[in-house]
Design an enzyme around this catalytic site. Structure first.
Site, short mmCIF file in Angstrom:
data_model
loop_
_atom_site.label_atom_id
_atom_site.label_comp_id
_atom_site.label_asym_id
_atom_site.label_seq_id
_atom_site.Cartn_x
_atom_site.Cartn_y
_atom_site.Cartn_z
N LYS A 37 -38.77 -59.12 54.96
CA LYS A 37 -37.43 -58.57 54.74
C LYS A 37 -36.39 -59.67 54.87
CE LYS A 37 -37.02 -57.41 59.62
NZ LYS A 37 -37.38 -56.39 60.63
N ARG A 135 -33.57 -46.33 67.35
CA ARG A 135 -33.08 -46.77 66.05
C ARG A 135 -33.63 -45.78 65.02
NH1 ARG A 135 -34.20 -53.06 64.35
NH2 ARG A 135 -36.05 -52.16 63.40
N TYR A 263 -11.36 -80.51 66.03
CA TYR A 263 -10.24 -79.58 66.26
C TYR A 263 -10.10 -79.23 67.74
CZ TYR A 263 -10.17 -78.68 61.22
OH TYR A 263 -10.08 -78.80 59.86
N MET A 311 -16.06 -76.66 59.34
CA MET A 311 -16.65 -75.95 58.21
C MET A 311 -17.75 -76.77 57.54
SD MET A 311 -14.69 -74.21 54.97
CE MET A 311 -13.69 -73.13 55.98
C1 PLP Z 1 -38.46 -56.70 61.46
C2 PLP Z 1 -39.51 -55.72 61.75
C3 PLP Z 1 -40.79 -56.14 62.14
C4 PLP Z 1 -41.14 -57.57 62.45
O1 PLP Z 1 -40.62 -57.90 63.72
P1 PLP Z 1 -40.79 -59.39 64.32
O2 PLP Z 1 -40.17 -59.31 65.66
O3 PLP Z 1 -40.05 -60.27 63.38
O4 PLP Z 1 -42.24 -59.67 64.32
C5 PLP Z 1 -41.76 -55.17 62.27
N1 PLP Z 1 -41.48 -53.86 62.05
C6 PLP Z 1 -40.25 -53.42 61.71
C7 PLP Z 1 -40.02 -51.97 61.49
C8 PLP Z 1 -39.22 -54.33 61.55
O5 PLP Z 1 -38.00 -53.91 61.22
#
Ligand code: PLP
Length: 372
Positions: A37, A135, A263, A311
């Site tokens: 992802k 979540r 800065y 920057m």
């Molecule tokens: C991002 C994610 C993972 C991977 O987690 P890591 O800590 O990067 O290994 C696994 N499952 C879900 C649902 C995630 O959102």
């Protein structure tokens, strides 16, 4: 030697190495979903996915429909799971591309079932439960009624129960044990009612290495594929850094005592100071939190950042390093000879985690790939 002022290099052989190292921590029957992802945590979705698929990853995990479609358009044939699930309006596109979906909403289940019947397909879904992450997912009491509801929908196959661990990277295993227990209870209750849920999964990277009892049929590592150890107490196998960020010395100069650097003059030289000016800054994804905190590698030695990150520029002190010349290569992340600045180390200086460092650097810089 760099041809541009700075360069982000992605070492696909290291990615492959890390995949095999994590694979080696799983029993032979356990499948592995490589999580790619967020543009493969900034490493580039397609190069990372192709490398992991070629190395043997059974599954790929992405966040969104768009990422899943990009994998299919690139010819990736592995099963792909959409970790965020879909909206009802996206059901048909997801099915047409043979993408699997995390499911936690009834309207989406109905949309998937209807679209599957239309297309003459079966919608393959993973039931997403919230066992303590707070979540995405169904709460504990919602899971069984939801399964019963799904049983009444045609053309829908529930592959497994899925949940996400909140604290598998902590030294104290108590919270993970609690989540595991809740997950097992849900699985047991579902199976007692005749739901097989053969492809259930819970483990992220930390749990893949530290809690083999969370592996079930499939593990979902992300960050460790990209070389992060996550936490020093985890029994992580030897991983290789995948992302390297390098630049070069744009100017070397000598400043007298009492000189303000960058800065706000937040650093004032206590003595004569040899300074190297580097053409990278927060526009390249380097956090401004690194101001007066970060370090870089030059010829295998560490040099501290002085003053605020700008920057497009930062300053590092090279007093006592007479061989550091203009044009010299400087490493901000990754290896320089035998020395390493890891994503975890860079993240700690900036008060964040390696995940964010990789995402930010990957999004802000063109990438060059070293082949697997
Ligand atoms: C991002 C994610 C993972 C991977 O987690 P890591 O800590 O990067 O290994 C696994 N499952 C879900 C649902 C995630 O959102």
């Amino acid at each position: 030697m760099l041809t541009s002022l700075s360069e982000l290099t992605i070492d696909l052989a290291a990615l492959r190495h890390n995949y095999l190292a994590l694979r080696g921590r799983c029993a032979p029957g356990v499948r592995l979903m490589a999580v790619v992802k967020a543009d493969a945590y900034g490493h580039g979705l397609l190069p990372a996915a192709r490398t992991l698929a070629a190395a043997g990853a059974d599954y790929l995990g992405v966040a969104t429909l768009e990422e899943g479609l990009a994998l299919r358009e690139a010819g990736i044939t592995q099963p792909v799971a959409l970790l965020l699930g879909v909206e009802p309006g996206q059901a048909k596109a997801a099915l047409a591309a043979d993408l699997e979906v995390m499911l936690y909403r009834r309207d989406v289940a109905q949309a998937l079932s209807a679209a599957a019947r239309q297309l003459g397909k079966t919608a393959r879904v993973h039931l997403k439960a919230d066992t303590g992450m707070g979540r995405l997912g169904l709460t504990y009491p919602e899971v069984l009624p939801f399964l019963e509801f799904l049983a009444g929908l045609p053309a829908l196959e529930v592959l497994g129960l899925a949940s996400h661990l909140a604290s598998a990277d902590l030294e104290d295993p108590a919270y993970t044990r609690r989540q595991l227990k809740e997950f097992q209870e849900l699985l047991g209750a579902a199976r007692a009612r005749g739901f097989a849920l053969p492809l259930s999964h819970l483990a992220n990277s930390a749990a893949t290495v530290a809690f083999p009892e969370t592996h079930f049929a499939l593990v979902r590592p992300g960050i460790m594929l990209y070389g992060s150890r996550v936490a020093p107490w985890l029994p992580t196998p030897e991983l290789k850094p995948v992302m390297h960020f390098r630049t070069r010395v744009l100017q070397r100069k000598r400043l007298p005592p009492g000189s303000g650097i960058s800065y706000g003059s937040t650093y004032v030289t206590p003595d004569w100071c040899e300074l190297a000016v580097l053409p990278v800054g927060y526009a390249n994804g380097l956090s401004r939190q690194l101001s007066n905190r970060g370090q870089v590698l030059i010829r295998g030695r560490r040099a501290p950042m002085r003053g605020r990150v700008c920057m497009n520029l930062i300053m590092v002190e090279v007093t006592g390093l007479p061989d550091v010349r203009e044009g010299e290569t400087v490493t901000l992340l990754g290896t320089d000879g035998g020395e390493l600045i890891s994503g975890d180390e860079l993240a700690a200086w900036a008060g964040t985690i390696s995940y964010e460092v990789f995402c930010n650097l990957g999004a802000a810089n063109p990438r060059r790939y070293l082949p697997a």
